[in-house]
Design an enzyme around this catalytic site. Structure first.
Site, PDB file in Angstrom:
ATOM      1  N   ASN A 125      -5.337   3.773   7.145  1.00 38.94           N
ATOM      2  CA  ASN A 125      -6.730   4.181   6.974  1.00 38.94           C
ATOM      3  C   ASN A 125      -7.610   3.855   8.175  1.00 38.94           C
ATOM      4  OD1 ASN A 125      -6.778   5.546   4.495  1.00 38.94           O
ATOM      5  ND2 ASN A 125      -6.485   3.618   3.421  1.00 38.94           N
ATOM      6  N   HIS A 134       0.833  -1.207   0.000  1.00 39.67           N
ATOM      7  CA  HIS A 134       0.000   0.000   0.000  1.00 39.67           C
ATOM      8  C   HIS A 134       0.867   1.257   0.000  1.00 39.67           C
ATOM      9  CE1 HIS A 134      -3.018   2.751   2.272  1.00 39.67           C
ATOM     10  NE2 HIS A 134      -3.075   2.949   0.961  1.00 39.67           N
ATOM     11  N   GLU A 141       3.002   0.494   3.245  1.00 40.18           N
ATOM     12  CA  GLU A 141       2.532  -0.530   4.175  1.00 40.18           C
ATOM     13  C   GLU A 141       2.651  -1.879   3.479  1.00 40.18           C
ATOM     14  OE1 GLU A 141      -0.867   0.994   7.166  1.00 40.18           O
ATOM     15  OE2 GLU A 141      -1.477   1.079   5.063  1.00 40.18           O
TER      16      GLU A 141
END
Length: 284
Positions: free
Chosen positions: A190, A140, A152
């Site tokens: 997130n 990510h 990530e």
């Protein structure tokens, strides 16, 4: 296995950014998109970004030419058979990602790593549609990819240690800092960021303050470079809603309930910068 050739699937903002960074790090890059129009725009965007760097003196013309020589437009997904790793950067939709990974599993060599740039969807569920779950991993990147240093790296239930280590080394080669994260809804970034944005939207929805005031408080009081509502417009309100839905569905906890105002804006087509209007209006 050494990673020399990367295919990036999805030539939007994230995919073109990943392709640019990979080519800049010395890797051969194949950029593919199911839409030839989007693919052309993605290649053009990379060229424009590199030209800006040349104009600012951050890059020489010779270096730019070398980067572009390592970047190839791939009109067919079947060209993924040439890649040591495929990084998927398509829409944040599980059905679309599952279909793509199933297709890639049939095209790519058994040793090829399949990585997803998903910002919130479960890696193990994506891996389950393939015959190589040990070689599926989350990668990510943050937006904008050429600027933000974090990746990530998310293990699925069956991701092998070898694949994890290879992807960490690849991230470092691309000039990024890999951070190990386990496979939970929203991962780390997130799971923390989106509830903050959602709460900022609730603050506007409940009449506590205007969008401008909310953003000023967070920028001037908390030293955030962007206010949460400015950031939401940049990310895309539809993307924010999708991630909040994934968090809410994954945890079944009311603290992840998307704000009704967020739903209302998305249904009205007010998606942020990409539609010209979100919490703010954009022109030009």
């Amino acid at each position: 296995m050494s990673i020399e050739t990367v295919m990036v699937v999805g030539a939007g903002q994230m995919g073109s950014g990943i392709a640019q960074v990979a080519a800049s790090s010395g890797l051969k890059v194949l950029l593919h998109d199911s839409s030839l129009d989007s693919l052309g725009k993605g290649m053009q965007h990379i060229h424009q970004q590199l030209m800006k760097a040349v104009d600012k003196g951050k890059l020489t013309s010779e270096t730019m030419a070398a980067i572009l020589s390592r970047l190839q437009q791939a009109d067919s997904l079947e060209q993924a058979e040439q890649a040591n790793i495929v990084i998927e950067a398509i829409s944040e939709n599980m059905a679309l990602k599952a279909l793509l990974f199933h297709r890639l599993d049939g095209i790519c060599a058994p040793a090829t790593i399949l990585a997803t740039n998903t910002s919130s969807l479960p890696i193990s569920e994506i891996a389950a549609v393939t015959g190589r779950p040990s070689r599926i991993i989350g990668m990510h990147f943050m937006n904008p990819v050429p600027v933000m240093p974090l990746v990530e790296v998310i293990r699925g239930l069956e991701t092998s240690q070898d694949v994890f280590e290879q992807v960490c080394r690849l991230s470092e080669q691309m000039g990024k800092t890999p951070v190990e994260v386990n496979d939970f809804p929203g991962f780390v970034s997130n799971r923390i960021l989106m509830p903050m944005i959602n709460e900022a939207i609730f603050t506007v929805y409940e009449g506590v303050a205007s969008p401008e005031s909310v953003d000023k408080v967070m920028k001037l009081g908390m030293r955030h470079p962007m206010g949460p509502l400015e950031l939401a417009d940049l990310i895309g309100l539809d993307t924010c809603l999708s991630i909040m839905e994934i968090l809410y569905d994954g945890f079944k906890d009311s603290k992840y309930r998307p704000c009704p105002l967020l739903r209302k804006y998305v249904k009205a087509g007010r998606l942020g910068r990409k539609s010209g209007q979100g919490f703010y209006t954009y022109t030009g």
